[in-house]
Design a protein around this motif. Structure first.
Motif, PDB file in Angstrom:
ATOM      1  N   GLU A  10       5.585   0.127   9.782  1.00  0.00           N
ATOM      2  CA  GLU A  10       4.647  -0.399   8.794  1.00  0.00           C
ATOM      3  C   GLU A  10       5.249  -0.226   7.402  1.00  0.00           C
ATOM      4  O   GLU A  10       5.991   0.711   7.155  1.00  0.00           O
ATOM      5  N   PRO A  11       4.878  -1.086   6.408  1.00  0.00           N
ATOM      6  CA  PRO A  11       3.980  -2.211   6.550  1.00  0.00           C
ATOM      7  C   PRO A  11       4.706  -3.536   6.818  1.00  0.00           C
ATOM      8  O   PRO A  11       4.164  -4.595   6.521  1.00  0.00           O
ATOM      9  N   GLU A  61       5.789  -8.744   4.476  1.00  0.00           N
ATOM     10  CA  GLU A  61       4.471  -8.194   4.765  1.00  0.00           C
ATOM     11  C   GLU A  61       3.467  -9.340   4.637  1.00  0.00           C
ATOM     12  O   GLU A  61       3.469 -10.072   3.638  1.00  0.00           O
ATOM     13  N   GLU A 119      -0.452  -3.585  -4.521  1.00  0.00           N
ATOM     14  CA  GLU A 119      -0.154  -2.399  -3.718  1.00  0.00           C
ATOM     15  C   GLU A 119       0.805  -2.741  -2.582  1.00  0.00           C
ATOM     16  O   GLU A 119       1.710  -1.964  -2.260  1.00  0.00           O
ATOM     17  N   LYS A 157       4.386  -2.945  -3.941  1.00  0.00           N
ATOM     18  CA  LYS A 157       5.004  -1.639  -4.203  1.00  0.00           C
ATOM     19  C   LYS A 157       5.441  -0.964  -2.902  1.00  0.00           C
ATOM     20  O   LYS A 157       6.515  -0.360  -2.839  1.00  0.00           O
ATOM     21  N   GLN A 158       4.610  -1.059  -1.864  1.00  0.00           N
ATOM     22  CA  GLN A 158       4.980  -0.481  -0.566  1.00  0.00           C
ATOM     23  C   GLN A 158       6.221  -1.165  -0.011  1.00  0.00           C
ATOM     24  O   GLN A 158       7.148  -0.514   0.489  1.00  0.00           O
TER      25      GLN A 158
END
Length: 282
Positions: free
Chosen positions: A180-181, A199, A212, A215-216
């Motif tokens: 993930e993610p 993603e 968000e 950024k991940q």
């Protein structure tokens, strides 16, 4: 070496031989292997193998000999080493050998190219566009967001679209190493070893949720030495939700817009254009 062997097993490589020194040279090309992998340490004074093991130069020499006999070769080099090769049978990736996730991505990308014909492997396909874009747009609108597993329907549709556009795609579901993610990893074409991590976001979206996600994904792109990442999204209310300022290494692309663009241009050109637009917003 253990992470490398684990990844090879996960990719169903049934017979892997590890050669540490010249005593194994006679086994390197007899019988002829499907491919060879060489790991560079970056500092021959502090190698992970035996004192009499191969130096980085000796590893590179042997991979060159293998390529000279028509055997595809992969060089895994630490990110601190800048290395290029003019031989189309030798692929160089910047990756730490103990980083299982990054290894999995790059070895998957390399082995995927082995199934391609030489014409597709060494030459960018010209003019390949999405021929039935209208069907994808219709399928996108027909996803029942209040029904069961709309996210799975969206993912399958995007995977199918990317593959038809010429990408080599892996879905995260059959591979435990994706993590993930990340939902999808793909190479833009058969002639590319660049990895794009994707993603997927769909449903009732907000700017905060997409930011968000960016950024991940950015952290994973850096960790796994991918080319860049893409947040591919579809808002059920039809809002574009474009970011005013780009996140470095990340593209934010609406699914509907991507389908429209792929109807006019090949995937590689569409991505290049998106990168230029993102850089302009930094």
């Amino acid at each position: 070496m253990r992470p490398l062997l684990d990844v090879l097993r996960a990719l169903n490589v049934e017979d892997a031989w590890v050669l540490h020194n010249d005593l194994g040279d006679r086994f390197m090309l007899e019988p002829v292997p499907d491919f060879v992998v060489g790991v560079l340490a970056g500092d021959d004074s502090d190698r992970w193998d035996k004192p009499k093991g191969f130096t980085d130069g000796e590893v590179t020499l042997r991979l060159g000999l293998a390529a000279g006999r028509g055997v595809p070769a992969l060089i895994i080099a630490p990110p601190s080493i800048e290395m290029r090769t003019p031989d189309p049978l030798i692929t160089v990736v910047a990756c730490e050998v103990d980083s299982r996730q990054a290894l999995a991505d790059h070895i998957w990308a390399f082995t995927t190219t082995l199934d391609l014909s030489p014409a597709n492997l060494f030459h960018e396909p010209t003019g390949r566009r999405l021929r039935n874009a209208d069907e994808y747009l219709t399928a996108l609108e027909r996803i029942e967001w209040g029904g069961s597993n709309p996210g799975v329907q969206f993912e399958r549709l995007m995977v199918r679209m990317l593959m038809e556009a010429g990408a080599a795609v892996v879905n995260s579901e059959p591979y435990g190493f994706m993590g993930e993610p990340v939902d999808i990893a793909f190479m833009p074409s058969g002639g590319s070893s660049d990895i794009v991590l994707v993603e997927l976001k769909a449903g009732h979206l907000t700017e905060k949720r997409l930011s968000e996600a960016e950024k991940q994904l950015q952290a994973l792109v850096i960790e796994r030495h991918a080319k860049y990442g893409m947040v591919l999204y579809h808002d059920v209310e039809g809002r574009p939700l474009r970011s005013r300022h780009s996140t470095p290494l990340i593209l934010r692309v609406p699914a509907r817009e991507l389908i429209h663009r792929l109807a006019d241009d090949p995937l590689s050109k569409v991505l290049d254009t998106a990168v230029i637009e993102a850089v302009g917003r930094l």
